[in-house]
Enzyme design. Structure first.
Site, short mmCIF file in Angstrom:
data_model
loop_
_atom_site.label_atom_id
_atom_site.label_comp_id
_atom_site.label_asym_id
_atom_site.label_seq_id
_atom_site.Cartn_x
_atom_site.Cartn_y
_atom_site.Cartn_z
N GLU A 174 1.48 5.05 -6.17
CA GLU A 174 1.44 4.17 -4.99
C GLU A 174 1.77 2.71 -5.28
O GLU A 174 0.92 1.82 -5.15
CB GLU A 174 0.06 4.25 -4.32
CG GLU A 174 -0.22 5.60 -3.72
CD GLU A 174 -1.45 5.61 -2.83
OE1 GLU A 174 -2.16 4.59 -2.76
OE2 GLU A 174 -1.70 6.64 -2.18
N GLU A 362 -1.70 13.62 -2.66
CA GLU A 362 -3.05 13.20 -2.27
C GLU A 362 -3.21 13.36 -0.77
O GLU A 362 -2.32 12.98 -0.01
CB GLU A 362 -3.32 11.72 -2.59
CG GLU A 362 -3.56 11.40 -4.04
CD GLU A 362 -3.91 9.92 -4.27
OE1 GLU A 362 -4.38 9.25 -3.33
OE2 GLU A 362 -3.68 9.46 -5.40
C1 FCB Z 1 -5.07 6.28 -2.75
C2 FCB Z 1 -5.25 6.10 -4.26
C3 FCB Z 1 -6.42 6.85 -4.82
C4 FCB Z 1 -7.61 6.85 -3.90
C5 FCB Z 1 -7.23 7.28 -2.51
C6 FCB Z 1 -8.37 7.33 -1.52
O1 FCB Z 1 -4.48 5.15 -2.22
O2 FCB Z 1 -4.10 6.52 -4.93
O3 FCB Z 1 -6.71 6.33 -6.09
O4 FCB Z 1 -8.23 5.63 -3.93
O5 FCB Z 1 -6.25 6.41 -2.01
#
Ligand code: FCB
Length: 450
Positions: A174, A362
């Site tokens: 990210e 994620e």
């Molecule tokens: C993302 C991050 C991860 C975690 C989630 C909730 O932005 O990559 O580390 O904090 O959010």
């Protein structure tokens, strides 16, 4: 154990090759900040400063994964999760960010990799999940152009030591979030602010992403190489042209700025004029070094944002209308629960010709869990995951490519500036005792994957 039936979803609907996994990050779980020769990271320093983290929380122990990794790997196996994404802490491998190498750090990740493989779990490594060595930050961190060479040297060490057993690699996690929060807003480590820091960091991180990917490709010819992007479905608050234009600028900033150069499309300067200032930092060959043909792109999507035009906000002229103001259902992070965002994001990224494969690396939610009689009935999280999986099925039905889904995250952990109050885990952690309890969502996922 009783079956936990709450939906008609079936793993087979996603296809045999669909990848299922769970994601973590070193700083959020490991603890042991100075054990076995580890150097300090920018997050060690940031968390030690007053007022940076909610409730004064720190990550000195976090989930104690450094010591109790075997127990957590046993839990991953118990949940039938076949793929585990974790990150390497750069200052564990190179305490000052550059050589010499800390052999104890290498030995630690070797133990994790070997333990995963012997449990039949595939390791997926993220090389950079935000914990830059502090010594490098003293030299400007990502705002220093040398960061590209520092990072390249670190990547070379990792692939040399782990590449014989690890095939799945993600270069950077990210970039928009850690450059935006860490170098523009100052609300994440290293706490820097301002447009100059932000743009320099943006350009160097992009160069580092492709440089790192090339090193992996050269050392491990059969590697499966990706990098991950945070992405959010953006909608204008009204159909007025001002709001529509504002939404377009926010979409450019949050969703396009980092991926487009990597796909060979350059920075999207026409749709976000402030990016023209990047030209001051682009030298010689840079434009030829910004792209790489990744095997997969990891998308990380949690919510949508609704945007209105605002003259008060510099550079972007837009404001996000919070979920609270919109009076919609949200998580403990204040993020709206809006599963169709995942479908929209898949549609958006499928439209890029240069993307070979998309994996959701994620997705998950923070809700206030309560441990009662040894159980956590986190039905909202279970539904959140199920509803997002439904969106993936809908996307597949509509012919959109998506090849995997990793839940964020395995255990409750240190959620950056939010500390420990935002619980995202499939497994509950009592941070006083380090006791683990598989939540309802974890039991559902286990059944689903069985
Ligand atoms: C993302 C991050 C991860 C975690 C989630 C909730 O932005 O990559 O580390 O904090 O959010």
């Amino acid at each position: 154990m009783n079956k936990v039936e709450t939906s008609f979803l079936h793993k087979n609907q996603f296809g045999d090759d669909f990848l299922w996994g769970v994601s973590t990050a070193a700083f959020q779980i490991e603890g042991a900040p100075d054990t076995d020769g580890k150097g300090r990271s920018i997050w060690d320093v940031f968390t030690s400063q007053k007022g940076k983290i909610k409730n004064g929380h720190h990550a000195l122990t976090a989930c104690d994964f450094y010591n109790s990794y075997q127990n957590d790997i046993d839990l991953i196996r118990e949940l039938n999760i076949p793929n585990f994404r974790f990150s390497i802490s750069w200052p564990r491998i190179m305490p000052s960010g550059v050589s010499p190498i800390n052999e104890a750090g290498i030995a630690y990740y070797n133990k994790i990799i070997d333990s995963l493989l012997s449990a039949g779990i595939e390791p997926w490594i993220t090389l950079y999940h935000w914990d830059l060595p502090h010594d490098l930050e003293l030299k400007g961190g990502w705002t220093n152009r040398e960061s590209v060479s520092w990072f390249s040297a670190y990547v070379a060490v990792c692939v040399q030591h782990f590449g014989d057993r690890v095939k799945n690699w993600m270069v950077i996690n990210e970039p928009s979030v850690f450059t935006g929060a860490g170098y523009f807003l100052g609300i994440h480590a290293p706490g820097k602010k301002g447009i100059t820091n932000y743009l320099k960091a943006m350009h160097h991180v992009t160069l580092a992403t492709t440089a790192g990917a090339k090193i992996i490709r050269n050392h491990i010819p059969d590697a499966h190489i990706g990098t991950t992007f945070s992405c959010t479905h953006i909608e204008p608050a009204t159909s007025s042209s001002k709001d529509v234009e504002a939404a377009k600028r926010v979409d450019t900033l949050l969703n396009r700025t980092f991926i487009e150069p990597i796909l060979g499309l350059g920075y999207p300067q026409a749709d976000l004029p402030v990016l023209k200032k990047l030209n001051a930092y682009i030298v010689e060959d840079d434009l030829n070094n910004l792209s790489f043909d990744f095997d997969f792109i990891g998308l990380q999507c949690y919510t949508r944002e609704v945007v209105k035009s605002s003259l008060l906000i510099p550079y972007i002229g837009a404001e996000l209308i919070s979920a609270e103001k919109r009076n919609v259902i949200s998580t403990d992070m204040g993020w709206e629960v809006y599963p169709p965002a995942l479908y929209q994001v898949l549609k958006k990224f499928n439209a890029y010709e240069g993307i070979r494969k998309i994996i959701i690396t994620e997705n998950g939610a923070a809700f206030p869990d309560t441990l009662k009689n040894g159980k956590v009935y986190d039905i909202k999280r279970t539904h959140y995951i199920q509803d997002h999986l439904e969106q993936i099925l809908k996307a597949k039905k509509d012919g959109l490519a998506v090849d995997g889904y990793f839940v964020w995250t395995l255990t409750d952990n240190f959620e950056w500036a939010e500390g420990y109050n935002a619980r995202f885990g499939l497994i509950h952690v009592d941070f006083d005792t380090q006791q683990r309890t598989i939540k309802h969502s974890g039991l559902w996922f286990k059944d689903f994957l069985s």
